[in-house]
Design a protein around this motif. Structure first.
Motif, PDB file in Angstrom:
ATOM      1  N   VAL A 150       0.830  -1.203   0.000  1.00 33.82           N
ATOM      2  CA  VAL A 150       0.000   0.000   0.000  1.00 33.82           C
ATOM      3  C   VAL A 150       0.868   1.257   0.000  1.00 33.82           C
ATOM      4  O   VAL A 150       0.599   2.225  -0.734  1.00 33.82           O
ATOM      5  CB  VAL A 150      -0.947  -0.012   1.223  1.00 33.82           C
ATOM      6  CG1 VAL A 150      -1.662   1.329   1.363  1.00 33.82           C
ATOM      7  CG2 VAL A 150      -1.961  -1.139   1.095  1.00 33.82           C
ATOM      8  N   ILE A 151       1.944   1.259   0.792  1.00 30.51           N
ATOM      9  CA  ILE A 151       2.779   2.450   0.924  1.00 30.51           C
ATOM     10  C   ILE A 151       3.706   2.623  -0.281  1.00 30.51           C
ATOM     11  O   ILE A 151       3.961   3.743  -0.730  1.00 30.51           O
ATOM     12  CB  ILE A 151       3.576   2.379   2.239  1.00 30.51           C
ATOM     13  CG1 ILE A 151       2.595   2.431   3.427  1.00 30.51           C
ATOM     14  CG2 ILE A 151       4.601   3.498   2.331  1.00 30.51           C
ATOM     15  CD1 ILE A 151       3.235   2.243   4.767  1.00 30.51           C
ATOM     16  N   PHE A 152       4.211   1.508  -0.836  1.00 36.96           N
ATOM     17  CA  PHE A 152       5.139   1.598  -1.970  1.00 36.96           C
ATOM     18  C   PHE A 152       4.433   1.792  -3.306  1.00 36.96           C
ATOM     19  O   PHE A 152       5.080   2.066  -4.313  1.00 36.96           O
ATOM     20  CB  PHE A 152       5.998   0.333  -2.060  1.00 36.96           C
ATOM     21  CG  PHE A 152       6.992   0.173  -0.939  1.00 36.96           C
ATOM     22  CD1 PHE A 152       7.159   1.162   0.016  1.00 36.96           C
ATOM     23  CD2 PHE A 152       7.746  -0.978  -0.834  1.00 36.96           C
ATOM     24  CE1 PHE A 152       8.067   1.016   1.049  1.00 36.96           C
ATOM     25  CE2 PHE A 152       8.663  -1.140   0.189  1.00 36.96           C
ATOM     26  CZ  PHE A 152       8.817  -0.137   1.139  1.00 36.96           C
ATOM     27  N   SER A 153       3.112   1.626  -3.339  1.00 31.92           N
ATOM     28  CA  SER A 153       2.394   1.656  -4.626  1.00 31.92           C
ATOM     29  C   SER A 153       2.485   3.022  -5.313  1.00 31.92           C
ATOM     30  O   SER A 153       2.316   3.116  -6.529  1.00 31.92           O
ATOM     31  CB  SER A 153       0.921   1.289  -4.413  1.00 31.92           C
ATOM     32  OG  SER A 153       0.306   2.184  -3.499  1.00 31.92           O
ATOM     33  N   SER A 154       2.748   4.088  -4.544  1.00 28.34           N
ATOM     34  CA  SER A 154       2.875   5.408  -5.163  1.00 28.34           C
ATOM     35  C   SER A 154       4.218   5.589  -5.864  1.00 28.34           C
ATOM     36  O   SER A 154       4.387   6.538  -6.629  1.00 28.34           O
ATOM     37  CB  SER A 154       2.705   6.495  -4.097  1.00 28.34           C
ATOM     38  OG  SER A 154       3.712   6.380  -3.117  1.00 28.34           O
ATOM     39  N   LEU A 155       5.174   4.682  -5.606  1.00 33.48           N
ATOM     40  CA  LEU A 155       6.502   4.797  -6.192  1.00 33.48           C
ATOM     41  C   LEU A 155       6.773   3.763  -7.272  1.00 33.48           C
ATOM     42  O   LEU A 155       7.606   3.989  -8.148  1.00 33.48           O
ATOM     43  CB  LEU A 155       7.575   4.655  -5.098  1.00 33.48           C
ATOM     44  CG  LEU A 155       7.549   5.707  -3.981  1.00 33.48           C
ATOM     45  CD1 LEU A 155       8.616   5.391  -2.963  1.00 33.48           C
ATOM     46  CD2 LEU A 155       7.772   7.095  -4.559  1.00 33.48           C
ATOM     47  N   TYR A 156       6.118   2.626  -7.210  1.00 27.41           N
ATOM     48  CA  TYR A 156       6.380   1.540  -8.144  1.00 27.41           C
ATOM     49  C   TYR A 156       5.099   1.186  -8.903  1.00 27.41           C
ATOM     50  O   TYR A 156       4.002   1.218  -8.341  1.00 27.41           O
ATOM     51  CB  TYR A 156       6.893   0.302  -7.417  1.00 27.41           C
ATOM     52  CG  TYR A 156       8.254   0.462  -6.779  1.00 27.41           C
ATOM     53  CD1 TYR A 156       9.412   0.179  -7.493  1.00 27.41           C
ATOM     54  CD2 TYR A 156       8.372   0.886  -5.464  1.00 27.41           C
ATOM     55  CE1 TYR A 156      10.663   0.323  -6.907  1.00 27.41           C
ATOM     56  CE2 TYR A 156       9.614   1.036  -4.874  1.00 27.41           C
ATOM     57  CZ  TYR A 156      10.755   0.755  -5.605  1.00 27.41           C
ATOM     58  OH  TYR A 156      11.979   0.901  -5.029  1.00 27.41           O
ATOM     59  N   SER A 157       5.269   0.821 -10.166  1.00 30.89           N
ATOM     60  CA  SER A 157       4.133   0.372 -10.968  1.00 30.89           C
ATOM     61  C   SER A 157       3.961  -1.130 -10.778  1.00 30.89           C
ATOM     62  O   SER A 157       4.934  -1.890 -10.896  1.00 30.89           O
ATOM     63  CB  SER A 157       4.382   0.694 -12.445  1.00 30.89           C
ATOM     64  OG  SER A 157       3.333   0.229 -13.247  1.00 30.89           O
ATOM     65  N   ASN A 158       2.721  -1.543 -10.489  1.00 28.44           N
ATOM     66  CA  ASN A 158       2.429  -2.955 -10.267  1.00 28.44           C
ATOM     67  C   ASN A 158       3.303  -3.554  -9.162  1.00 28.44           C
ATOM     68  O   ASN A 158       3.865  -4.639  -9.297  1.00 28.44           O
ATOM     69  CB  ASN A 158       2.621  -3.764 -11.564  1.00 28.44           C
ATOM     70  CG  ASN A 158       1.925  -5.113 -11.510  1.00 28.44           C
ATOM     71  OD1 ASN A 158       0.825  -5.230 -10.998  1.00 28.44           O
ATOM     72  ND2 ASN A 158       2.566  -6.127 -12.042  1.00 28.44           N
ATOM     73  N   VAL A 159       3.447  -2.816  -8.068  1.00 31.42           N
ATOM     74  CA  VAL A 159       4.291  -3.270  -6.973  1.00 31.42           C
ATOM     75  C   VAL A 159       3.691  -4.514  -6.328  1.00 31.42           C
ATOM     76  O   VAL A 159       2.464  -4.667  -6.248  1.00 31.42           O
ATOM     77  CB  VAL A 159       4.474  -2.147  -5.932  1.00 31.42           C
ATOM     78  CG1 VAL A 159       3.144  -1.804  -5.274  1.00 31.42           C
ATOM     79  CG2 VAL A 159       5.487  -2.538  -4.878  1.00 31.42           C
ATOM     80  N   ARG A 160       4.573  -5.388  -5.869  1.00 28.03           N
ATOM     81  CA  ARG A 160       4.155  -6.628  -5.192  1.00 28.03           C
ATOM     82  C   ARG A 160       5.188  -6.960  -4.128  1.00 28.03           C
ATOM     83  O   ARG A 160       6.391  -7.007  -4.413  1.00 28.03           O
ATOM     84  CB  ARG A 160       4.033  -7.769  -6.199  1.00 28.03           C
ATOM     85  CG  ARG A 160       3.594  -9.104  -5.596  1.00 28.03           C
ATOM     86  CD  ARG A 160       3.632 -10.180  -6.667  1.00 28.03           C
ATOM     87  NE  ARG A 160       3.337 -11.501  -6.141  1.00 28.03           N
ATOM     88  CZ  ARG A 160       2.187 -12.134  -6.286  1.00 28.03           C
ATOM     89  NH1 ARG A 160       1.207 -11.540  -6.957  1.00 28.03           N
ATOM     90  NH2 ARG A 160       1.998 -13.337  -5.803  1.00 28.03           N
ATOM     91  N   VAL A 161       4.724  -7.179  -2.912  1.00 35.61           N
ATOM     92  CA  VAL A 161       5.588  -7.622  -1.818  1.00 35.61           C
ATOM     93  C   VAL A 161       5.059  -8.958  -1.335  1.00 35.61           C
ATOM     94  O   VAL A 161       3.895  -9.066  -0.953  1.00 35.61           O
ATOM     95  CB  VAL A 161       5.601  -6.602  -0.656  1.00 35.61           C
ATOM     96  CG1 VAL A 161       6.501  -7.099   0.464  1.00 35.61           C
ATOM     97  CG2 VAL A 161       6.055  -5.237  -1.139  1.00 35.61           C
ATOM     98  N   GLN A 162       5.895  -9.979  -1.386  1.00 36.92           N
ATOM     99  CA  GLN A 162       5.444 -11.317  -1.022  1.00 36.92           C
ATOM    100  C   GLN A 162       6.394 -11.977  -0.041  1.00 36.92           C
ATOM    101  O   GLN A 162       7.617 -11.824  -0.142  1.00 36.92           O
ATOM    102  CB  GLN A 162       5.298 -12.197  -2.269  1.00 36.92           C
ATOM    103  CG  GLN A 162       6.596 -12.449  -3.023  1.00 36.92           C
ATOM    104  CD  GLN A 162       6.359 -13.200  -4.318  1.00 36.92           C
ATOM    105  OE1 GLN A 162       6.045 -12.599  -5.340  1.00 36.92           O
ATOM    106  NE2 GLN A 162       6.512 -14.515  -4.260  1.00 36.92           N
TER     107      GLN A 162
END
Length: 600
Positions: free
Chosen positions: A199-211
């Motif tokens: 949620v927090i990184f989504s403004s910096l990365y496109s299609n961000v995913r943390v798994q």
């Protein structure tokens, strides 16, 4: 995992609100073909759970009714799970029926007081403020907490007592796995931490995913294990479609250290923008750059890396092998615990073994005939086009993902119970030729060592690497001695001898606890005096009275001599029954010293 596997021996979990019994395991035998769920389906299910969940800090577990009444005004609730962190703070994980329900609740959230020197941030971690003025009327409902104190780790003394009351060593091993393995709430919270970063990184990365990856998802994790996370921003096929003429401008990292720069930025965001993140440490010059931090709301120690997909594929491989043979997970958990108590593994990295090589040792043993697990080469042979995976640095991570397509005769041919498997495990490695042979789960049999390192265990996905290259010669020798010692201990259990260190208790109890038990045994009772027997409750202790009372607890010389003779005769019997030959006198003396210590 909240997934039901139809197997010959499968596990069905049902949560209880009991402190000491989180799950009841029901085992059934069936001749129906096995049905496996893919790892991707499991991950998708957990991610969807996180996307419709919220973690709320509350005053106590008694806040449940008020919290449920408040949130149910905005959305429908599936379940609420309660837990406490190490600071004694109370939290509740609320799972709503849909992600849209969660969005409605988030719209009702407020920020901190505007006078505070902070920037508000939207996050799935919130706190429940006390009601201002008159309390609202609670909505009537029939819901109860799904789990109370869901992260509470069982007390060691209680666990040892339960293990002592088991009928067989197999029951002990299964109980150890049931009581210490990562539970449903632990897995949910790990995906919630990943969701928070997304949620927090989504403004910096496109299609961000943390798994998550590692022990948190591979089925071998224990309660309280660390959380490993991967940050990726891989574009989808739709986003990278060549027919689209308008393309986003991008920033290219210069200097060839893109991963380290991304990790450095993630560390800054963790310090400034992520609620609950503390003690942030950047490790940028490692082979895989990571940022380490503590998540205070979940009591998790987290390691975040960028685009290290080979670690995720390794977790998937271990999860699949555990799905093929659930006994492998229980056996590996016990072996890890034994290694920690024997001093073969440590919390800090060094010249000793780690949990990953130990897990590979267990899997390699289970590939021996009759095979409980297939070699990795067989999974590669049955892989199809949709199974092709290429990770960073062109690492080939291709293997069969749908285990239903695997021939049934290639696995599950060993019907030994856990007790027999554990004994054979120690017996197998007590006779293994570590000097000339290497261990490879890719082929399922020993291969010639390519170099002279003391211990060589092939990395399944990067076969040119040795995952145990850090292990020193001294630590390898200690491994050989400890597996022999463990085999001797279990052999006495198989022969029906039962004592305070019966079964796996002699393998997992700390050496200090074991030494204290030896001190308290009957053979040493002449050294112990109860203070209640010396002093009266209402009188000052008299010197003559103390001497008189001490006299009856002192053994005479003849009794002490008889006790020593008895111990010597036991040692002689043990030496005569020892059938193992040794290559040198030093190793022989060391083994006999350990055997003597166990007898005493």
């Amino acid at each position: 995992m909240s997934v039901l596997f139809q197997t010959r021996k499968y596990l069905f979990r049902k949560p209880f609100n009991n402190t000491f019994c989180k799950y009841v395991f029901l085992r059934k035998n069936s001749d129906v073909p096995r049905k496996f769920v893919t790892f991707d389906e499991i991950v998708t299910q957990r991610r969807l759970e996180a996307q419709r969940s919220l973690v709320v800090q509350v005053n106590s577990d008694s806040s449940f009714n008020e919290l449920y009444s408040y949130c149910s005004k905005y959305a429908s609730i599936n379940d609420i799970h309660h837990y406490k962190n190490s600071g004694g703070e109370h939290f509740m994980l609320i799972e709503f029926e849909s992600e849209d329900n969660l969005k409605e609740v988030l719209k009702s959230c407020s920020a901190h007081n505007k006078d505070h020197d902070m920037i508000s941030v939207q996050s799935p971690f919130v706190w429940f403020r006390a009601a201002a003025g008159k309390k609202e009327k609670l909505v009537a409902h029939e819901k109860n907490l799904a789990v109370k104190n869901g992260l509470e780790i069982i007390n060691e003394d209680v666990l040892y007592q339960e293990l002592m009351n088991c009928d067989t060593v197999s029951d002990q091993i299964q109980l150890m796995y049931d009581r210490t393995t990562l539970n449903d709430l632990g897995i949910r919270l790990r995906y919630m931490v990943a969701r928070q970063l997304e949620v927090i990184f989504s403004s910096l990365y496109s299609n961000v995913r943390v798994q998550p990856f590692g022990s948190s998802v591979n089925g071998f994790g224990r309660m309280g294990c660390d959380l490993d996370l991967i940050l990726t921003n891989t574009l989808t096929e739709e986003m990278s479609e060549g027919g689209r003429r308008l393309v986003f401008q991008e920033k290219r990292c210069e200097g060839g250290r893109g991963a380290a720069r991304h990790v450095e930025l993630a560390g800054a965001l963790l310090e400034l923008r992520v609620p609950g993140a503390a003690r942030v440490v950047r490790v940028l010059h490692a082979r895989v750059p990571i940022v380490k931090y503590a998540h205070l709301y979940t009591d998790l120690h987290c390691d975040l890396c960028y685009n290290n997909l080979s670690g995720a594929h390794m977790s998937e491989l271990l999860w699949q092998l555990g799905a093929l043979a659930p006994r492998a997970r229980a056996l590996a958990v016990l072996v890890r615990r034994w290694a920690a108590r024997a001093g073969l593994t440590h919390a800090q990295p060094g010249r000793w073994l780690t949990n990953f090589p130990l897990t590979l040792l267990v899997l390699f043993f289970l590939q021996q005939r009759p095979a409980l697990l297939p070699p990795l080469d067989l999974l590669v042979r049955y892989a199809r086009k949709e199974d092709v995976r290429i990770a960073e640095e062109n690492i080939n991570c291709t293997f069969l993902r749908d285990l239903n397509k695997l021939p049934p005769e290639s696995y599950g041919q060993n019907d030994d119970d856990l007790e027999t498997l554990l004994f054979k495990f120690f017996e197998f490695y007590s006779q293994f030729d570590f000097e000339d042979k290497a261990i490879s789960i890719n082929v399922g049999k020993a291969i010639r060592k390519p170099n002279s390192l003391p211990l060589y265990i092939v990395n399944p996905l990067e076969q040119s690497l040795n995952v145990s290259r850090n292990v020193s010669y001294e630590e390898c020798e200690r491994l050989k001695l400890e597996v022999r010692n463990a085999a001797w201990h279990l052999e006495s259990c198989l022969e029906g001898k039962r004592a305070d260190d019966w079964g796996i208790l002699g393998l997992i109890e700390s050496k200090s606890s074991r030494g204290l038990k030896k001190l308290l045994r009957v053979g040493n009772s002449h050294r112990l005096v109860s203070m209640k027997d010396i002093f009266n409750d209402d009188d000052e202790p008299a010197v003559e009275g103390i001497r008189a009372k001490l006299q009856k607890y002192v053994k005479n010389d003849k009794e002490v001599e008889d006790s020593i003779k008895e111990m010597k005769s036991e040692m002689i019997k043990e030496k005569k029954s020892d059938q193992i030959t040794f290559k040198n006198t030093q190793t022989k003396n060391e083994v006999y010293r350990i055997r003597r210590d166990k007898i005493v």
